[in-house]
Design a protein around this motif. Structure first.
Motif, PDB file in Angstrom:
ATOM      1  N   VAL A 512     -11.122  22.669 -13.514  1.00  0.00           N
ATOM      2  CA  VAL A 512     -11.284  21.811 -12.617  1.00  0.00           C
ATOM      3  C   VAL A 512      -9.710  21.543 -11.938  1.00  0.00           C
ATOM      4  CG1 VAL A 512     -12.035  19.219 -12.383  1.00  0.00           C
ATOM      5  CG2 VAL A 512     -13.155  20.611 -13.914  1.00  0.00           C
ATOM      6  N   THR A 513      -9.866  21.609 -10.575  1.00  0.00           N
ATOM      7  CA  THR A 513      -8.731  21.506  -9.849  1.00  0.00           C
ATOM      8  C   THR A 513      -8.735  20.132  -8.913  1.00  0.00           C
ATOM      9  OG1 THR A 513      -8.516  23.821  -9.597  1.00  0.00           O
ATOM     10  CG2 THR A 513      -7.030  22.435  -8.238  1.00  0.00           C
ATOM     11  N   MET A 514      -7.952  19.231  -8.883  1.00  0.00           N
ATOM     12  CA  MET A 514      -7.887  18.126  -8.019  1.00  0.00           C
ATOM     13  C   MET A 514      -7.194  18.506  -6.654  1.00  0.00           C
ATOM     14  SD  MET A 514      -6.261  14.552  -8.785  1.00  0.00           S
ATOM     15  CE  MET A 514      -6.707  12.974  -7.794  1.00  0.00           C
ATOM     16  N   THR A 515      -8.084  18.484  -5.645  1.00  0.00           N
ATOM     17  CA  THR A 515      -7.609  18.812  -4.345  1.00  0.00           C
ATOM     18  C   THR A 515      -7.249  18.002  -3.290  1.00  0.00           C
ATOM     19  OG1 THR A 515     -10.011  18.913  -3.489  1.00  0.00           O
ATOM     20  CG2 THR A 515      -9.325  20.947  -4.585  1.00  0.00           C
ATOM     21  N   HIS A 516      -7.618  16.710  -3.564  1.00  0.00           N
ATOM     22  CA  HIS A 516      -7.203  15.672  -2.642  1.00  0.00           C
ATOM     23  C   HIS A 516      -7.042  14.295  -3.348  1.00  0.00           C
ATOM     24  CE1 HIS A 516      -9.659  18.192  -0.029  1.00  0.00           C
ATOM     25  NE2 HIS A 516      -9.184  17.687   0.868  1.00  0.00           N
ATOM     26  N   SER A 517      -6.064  13.494  -3.170  1.00  0.00           N
ATOM     27  CA  SER A 517      -5.767  12.357  -3.596  1.00  0.00           C
ATOM     28  C   SER A 517      -5.201  11.305  -2.665  1.00  0.00           C
ATOM     29  CB  SER A 517      -4.732  12.589  -4.699  1.00  0.00           C
ATOM     30  OG  SER A 517      -3.507  12.923  -4.136  1.00  0.00           O
ATOM     31  N   GLY A 518      -5.306  10.057  -2.867  1.00  0.00           N
ATOM     32  CA  GLY A 518      -4.822   9.078  -2.103  1.00  0.00           C
ATOM     33  C   GLY A 518      -5.279   7.582  -2.747  1.00  0.00           C
ATOM     34  N   TYR A 519      -4.233   6.692  -2.363  1.00  0.00           N
ATOM     35  CA  TYR A 519      -4.346   5.189  -3.263  1.00  0.00           C
ATOM     36  C   TYR A 519      -3.831   4.298  -2.162  1.00  0.00           C
ATOM     37  CZ  TYR A 519       0.479   5.244  -4.621  1.00  0.00           C
ATOM     38  OH  TYR A 519       1.814   5.382  -4.653  1.00  0.00           O
ATOM     39  N   TRP A 520      -4.255   3.094  -2.403  1.00  0.00           N
ATOM     40  CA  TRP A 520      -3.562   1.939  -1.854  1.00  0.00           C
ATOM     41  C   TRP A 520      -2.395   1.348  -2.614  1.00  0.00           C
ATOM     42  CZ3 TRP A 520      -7.817  -1.082   1.187  1.00  0.00           C
ATOM     43  CH2 TRP A 520      -8.349  -0.277   2.295  1.00  0.00           C
ATOM     44  N   ALA A 521      -1.198   1.333  -2.207  1.00  0.00           N
ATOM     45  CA  ALA A 521      -0.291   0.734  -3.175  1.00  0.00           C
ATOM     46  C   ALA A 521      -0.452  -0.695  -3.464  1.00  0.00           C
ATOM     47  CB  ALA A 521       1.124   0.947  -2.513  1.00  0.00           C
ATOM     48  N   ARG A 522       0.142  -1.093  -4.469  1.00  0.00           N
ATOM     49  CA  ARG A 522       0.019  -2.504  -5.081  1.00  0.00           C
ATOM     50  C   ARG A 522       0.290  -3.605  -3.912  1.00  0.00           C
ATOM     51  NH1 ARG A 522      -0.325  -4.936 -10.133  1.00  0.00           N
ATOM     52  NH2 ARG A 522       0.637  -7.113 -10.306  1.00  0.00           N
ATOM     53  N   GLN A 523      -0.635  -4.487  -3.725  1.00  0.00           N
ATOM     54  CA  GLN A 523      -0.628  -5.507  -2.565  1.00  0.00           C
ATOM     55  C   GLN A 523      -0.536  -6.898  -3.360  1.00  0.00           C
ATOM     56  OE1 GLN A 523      -0.398  -4.770   0.705  1.00  0.00           O
ATOM     57  NE2 GLN A 523      -0.247  -2.574   0.113  1.00  0.00           N
ATOM     58  N   SER A 524       0.448  -7.747  -2.682  1.00  0.00           N
ATOM     59  CA  SER A 524       0.312  -9.061  -3.358  1.00  0.00           C
ATOM     60  C   SER A 524       0.325 -10.296  -2.194  1.00  0.00           C
ATOM     61  CB  SER A 524       1.734  -9.356  -4.057  1.00  0.00           C
ATOM     62  OG  SER A 524       1.512  -8.599  -4.992  1.00  0.00           O
ATOM     63  N   HIS A 525      -0.015 -11.503  -2.463  1.00  0.00           N
ATOM     64  CA  HIS A 525      -0.101 -12.536  -1.539  1.00  0.00           C
ATOM     65  C   HIS A 525       1.127 -13.000  -1.335  1.00  0.00           C
ATOM     66  CE1 HIS A 525      -4.574 -12.573  -0.817  1.00  0.00           C
ATOM     67  NE2 HIS A 525      -4.705 -12.284  -2.109  1.00  0.00           N
ATOM     68  N   ALA A 526       1.306 -14.168  -0.451  1.00  0.00           N
ATOM     69  CA  ALA A 526       2.761 -14.383  -0.248  1.00  0.00           C
ATOM     70  C   ALA A 526       3.159 -15.130  -1.438  1.00  0.00           C
ATOM     71  CB  ALA A 526       2.722 -15.714   0.862  1.00  0.00           C
ATOM     72  N   HIS A 527       2.300 -15.607  -2.163  1.00  0.00           N
ATOM     73  CA  HIS A 527       2.876 -16.483  -3.328  1.00  0.00           C
ATOM     74  C   HIS A 527       3.204 -15.478  -4.464  1.00  0.00           C
ATOM     75  CE1 HIS A 527      -1.427 -16.470  -4.243  1.00  0.00           C
ATOM     76  NE2 HIS A 527      -1.612 -17.105  -3.207  1.00  0.00           N
ATOM     77  N   GLY A 528       2.703 -14.141  -4.433  1.00  0.00           N
ATOM     78  CA  GLY A 528       3.172 -13.223  -5.320  1.00  0.00           C
ATOM     79  C   GLY A 528       1.961 -12.962  -6.248  1.00  0.00           C
ATOM     80  N   THR A 529       0.670 -13.355  -6.296  1.00  0.00           N
ATOM     81  CA  THR A 529      -0.328 -12.934  -6.958  1.00  0.00           C
ATOM     82  C   THR A 529      -0.920 -11.612  -6.621  1.00  0.00           C
ATOM     83  OG1 THR A 529      -1.742 -14.239  -5.498  1.00  0.00           O
ATOM     84  CG2 THR A 529      -0.996 -15.431  -7.465  1.00  0.00           C
ATOM     85  N   PHE A 530      -1.296 -10.971  -7.586  1.00  0.00           N
ATOM     86  CA  PHE A 530      -1.581  -9.329  -7.278  1.00  0.00           C
ATOM     87  C   PHE A 530      -3.235  -9.442  -6.582  1.00  0.00           C
ATOM     88  CE2 PHE A 530      -4.445  -6.009  -9.199  1.00  0.00           C
ATOM     89  CZ  PHE A 530      -3.965  -5.181  -8.307  1.00  0.00           C
ATOM     90  N   ASP A 531      -3.491  -8.917  -5.829  1.00  0.00           N
ATOM     91  CA  ASP A 531      -4.873  -8.786  -4.806  1.00  0.00           C
ATOM     92  C   ASP A 531      -5.507  -7.476  -5.573  1.00  0.00           C
ATOM     93  OD1 ASP A 531      -7.042  -9.145  -3.292  1.00  0.00           O
ATOM     94  OD2 ASP A 531      -5.885  -9.557  -1.543  1.00  0.00           O
ATOM     95  N   ALA A 532      -6.580  -7.602  -6.136  1.00  0.00           N
ATOM     96  CA  ALA A 532      -7.188  -6.168  -6.557  1.00  0.00           C
ATOM     97  C   ALA A 532      -8.165  -5.600  -5.479  1.00  0.00           C
ATOM     98  CB  ALA A 532      -7.965  -6.412  -7.818  1.00  0.00           C
ATOM     99  N   SER A 533      -8.383  -6.546  -4.469  1.00  0.00           N
ATOM    100  CA  SER A 533      -9.310  -6.124  -3.379  1.00  0.00           C
ATOM    101  C   SER A 533      -8.556  -5.244  -2.303  1.00  0.00           C
ATOM    102  CB  SER A 533      -9.805  -7.237  -2.567  1.00  0.00           C
ATOM    103  OG  SER A 533      -9.118  -8.115  -1.955  1.00  0.00           O
ATOM    104  N   MET A 534      -7.358  -5.444  -2.473  1.00  0.00           N
ATOM    105  CA  MET A 534      -6.167  -4.618  -1.622  1.00  0.00           C
ATOM    106  C   MET A 534      -5.523  -3.561  -2.167  1.00  0.00           C
ATOM    107  SD  MET A 534      -5.053  -7.846   0.364  1.00  0.00           S
ATOM    108  CE  MET A 534      -3.673  -6.925   1.419  1.00  0.00           C
ATOM    109  N   SER A 535      -5.625  -3.238  -3.380  1.00  0.00           N
ATOM    110  CA  SER A 535      -4.659  -2.391  -4.318  1.00  0.00           C
ATOM    111  C   SER A 535      -5.672  -1.487  -5.158  1.00  0.00           C
ATOM    112  CB  SER A 535      -4.055  -3.122  -5.388  1.00  0.00           C
ATOM    113  OG  SER A 535      -3.126  -4.225  -4.545  1.00  0.00           O
TER     114      SER A 535
END
Length: 666
Positions: A512-535
């Protein structure tokens, strides 16, 4: 005093456990002989072993003989418990393979001998039961030469065969017939000896040279000395002890190296604590040492709280377990059977010497026994025998176990009742098939592009691999294109998903060979909380991978293969006509019959699922004169309707059903 870790192996009822008891008595470890029939042997300690008169678990006992300390491992002889033998092979310095002088070479004898020769484990052959009616030294020697190995060296003669007065007399070095036969055997295996013998016959044969050459070739697994005797009467036992001490090699010892060993058995103590049986190959492990075990990403660690060594038939507390020895370690709560211990794995590694189980059954709680209690008990049994291979079906609340045979099922049932207080029944035993790829296939789902609901891009290509190559995971993307944690998540998801292919069976031997990959880097709101819907998270890759992999499998296609046994069937001549149609109906592929003694010999292949029916029908068709041997050979494509196996996952083949059960929903 040198150390020798010795295995005693045999087909069931060849007298292996009785021989172990006799060796302990001759070495002065036990004052009175135990009896298998009475359930009083030292190595059959389980209540179930004493009740049934068979060995189920490997047992270790130590004794001293002729200047050597021997750690003797008594192994099961019944083929249903071959997994116990599997784990022992990697820790042996030598072996004694027991053959019955009455029954001769049997099915399991051949399986064991082939494995011992392949692994080059130095092996002595001991022909037991020379005092039993029907014992025949010459016939057994012919069978050994024809069906086990021609590289044998008989070391003595038998008188009074078949009577209680049967005795074994070792050949003397002055015996010209023995010397001539030994020279021939040595010359066949040792070119250096042949040259020395041709140059100066007297010098090459003088002063015990032939015996030393025999010991050297035996220690390399090239020759197999054969001794005779009786575990019941004690005939030949002194000669066997001498052979063990002088012909088998001492344990290799690297006392100064880093600690390195192999865990070949795990059991639980009275309080439920784990006790690990360990063979040390290098270095020393001491009480209160922090040791690592396992390999790769499955690396674990624990603190040794106690060390126990095997000495003079008992297990005693000690401060350390040194190289070359076998002992028990306590305190390693997460240890598992097969774990390499210490800095580096020992020679045992994770080799597979015997075929995997080909049967499975569903365990059904009885009399209100809770599923949780049954699962916990089975999980603890699986720690001791990983080949039980629990298969949890959360959708139906069921647990399946893998089996070698029906006797193993009975033992599991009795063990659960006696040791865990859990009563269970089993459904009908079924055959375990596998799937193999028909061709290559690929699929990709891209982040933020419908219908992909996950914050991940995964592309996979599947291709068939060579037989027995396993599953390989490779990367065709740049290493920096995806965090390593996400790559590992994809690899783990691939491995888990391939346990159930298009038809529900495990997919073997593919890349099994992984041919494509991609992701969204960790995103946070202005007050520093992690936003799972954007990461992107590991869960995105864990949930998307099965969908992509199954799409690739669909494109490649798979075929279901069933396990096939190689069989050897001895028949009376007049039984060939009735048996042949039966073999045909059962899907067997027999070769042409060949004359064999007063009858004929049939060899060929038969589906594993049909073996039990063949065993049931043979006695009636052959007046009970048929002799059937069989062993796993390979997997072959199923003929006729493709068997389907009920899935235990959320079925990534059905996208709508699958997405309803994962964390992120459409």
């Amino acid at each position: 005093m040198h150390m020798l870790n010795l295995g005693i192996l045999a087909h069931i009822d060849a007298g292996k456990t009785s021989l172990t008891e006799r060796l302990l008595h001759a070495a002065g470890v036990v004052d009175e002989l135990g009896s298998v029939d009475d359930g009083s042997t030292r190595t059959d300690s389980l209540a179930l072993e004493r009740q049934r008169g068979i060995t189920i678990k490997a047992a270790v006992v130590s004794f001293a003989v002729r200047g050597a300390t021997v750690n003797l491992i008594d192994t099961p002889g019944h083929p249903d418990f071959i997994a116990e033998v599997e784990r022992v092979l990697g820790v042996l310095d030598g072996a004694v393979l027991v053959v019955s002088a009455v029954e001769g070479v049997q099915a399991q004898t051949r399986v064991l001998m082939r494995t011992l020769e392949r692994l080059r484990i130095p092996t002595l052959l001991f022909v037991n039961k020379i005092d039993r009616r029907g014992a025949d030294r010459d016939r057994v020697l012919r069978e050994i030469a024809e069906r086990l190995t021609p590289a044998l060296v008989p070391l003595g003669s038998v008188t009074g065969s078949g009577t209680r007065a049967a005795a074994y007399a070792p050949y003397a070095d002055s015996d010209p017939a023995f010397t001539a036969a030994l020279v021939d055997r040595l010359a066949e295996q040792d070119d250096e000896f042949l040259a020395a013998y041709l140059a100066d016959e007297a010098k090459a044969s003088a002063g015990g040279q032939l015996r030393r050459r025999l010991a050297a070739l035996t220690s390399r697994g090239l020759l197999h000395p054969v001794l005779f005797g009786s575990a019941i009467t004690g005939a030949g036992i002194d000669a066997l002890l001498t052979g063990i001490a002088t012909l088998l090699p001492a344990a290799g010892v690297d006392a100064e190296g880093e600690p390195s060993g192999t865990v070949f058995k795990v059991e639980r103590g009275p309080a439920g604590e784990k006790i690990a049986y360990v063979r040390m190959f290098a270095g020393t492990v001491r009480t209160r040492d922090q040791v690592g075990f396992g390999a790769g990403d499955d690396r674990r660690a624990g603190k040794v709280t106690a060390v126990e060594l095997f000495e003079d038939g008992s297990c005693v507390r000690a401060d350390a377990l040194a190289a070359g020895r076998i002992g028990r370690l306590r305190g390693l709560g997460e240890v598992r059977v097969g774990d390499p211990l210490g800095a580096h794995p020992g020679p045992a590694g994770e080799q597979r010497h015997f075929a995997p189980p080909t049967l499975e059954t569903v365990v059904v709680p009885r009399d209100g026994a809770g599923r949780a209690a049954v699962h916990l008990a089975l999980a603890q049994l699986a720690e001791q025998d990983p080949l039980i291979n629990l298969r949890q079906d959360d959708l139906r609340g069921e647990v399946s176990v893998s089996l070698y045979g029906e006797v193993q099922k009975e033992v599991i049932q009795a063990t659960l009742a006696d040791e865990y207080g859990v009563a269970v029944d089993f459904r009908e035993t079924t055959t375990i098939c596998v799937e193999r790829l028909c061709g290559a296939g690929s699929a990709v789902e891209v982040i933020a592009k419908p219908p992909n609901p996950f914050l991940a891009t995964v592309g996979l290509r599947v291709e068939p691999g060579p037989p027995d190559s396993g599953v390989r995971f490779e990367l065709a993307v740049e290493l920096g294109s995806l965090p390593l944690a996400f790559i590992k998540t994809v690899e783990e998801s691939v491995s888990r998903t391939l346990t159930q292919g298009l038809h529900g069976w495990q997919v073997l031997d593919c890349t099994v060979t992984m041919t494509h990959s991609g992701y969204w880097a960790r995103q946070s709101h202005a007050h520093g909380t992690f936003d799972a819907s954007m990461s992107s998270t590991a869960g995105d890759f864990r949930h998307l991978t099965p969908l992509v992999l199954m799409a690739a499998l669909r494109q490649a296609g798979t075929t279901v293969h069933e396990p096939v046994h190689r069989f050897r069937l001895e028949l009376p001549n007049d039984a060939y006509g009735p048996v042949l149609p039966l073999l045909t109906r059962l899907g067997a592929l027999p070769h042409a019959p060949v004359p064999h003694g007063a009858g004929c010999l049939l060899e060929g292949e038969i589906p594993a699922a049909a073996v039990h029916r063949l065993e049931q029908r043979l006695p009636g068709l052959t007046r009970g004169e048929a002799v059937l041997e069989y062993a796993f050979e390979r997997y072959r494509p199923v003929r006729g309707a493709t068997p389907e196996r009920a899935r235990t996952d959320h079925n990534p083949l059905d996208r709508k059903e699958y997405l309803l059960h994962v964390q992120r929903r459409v």
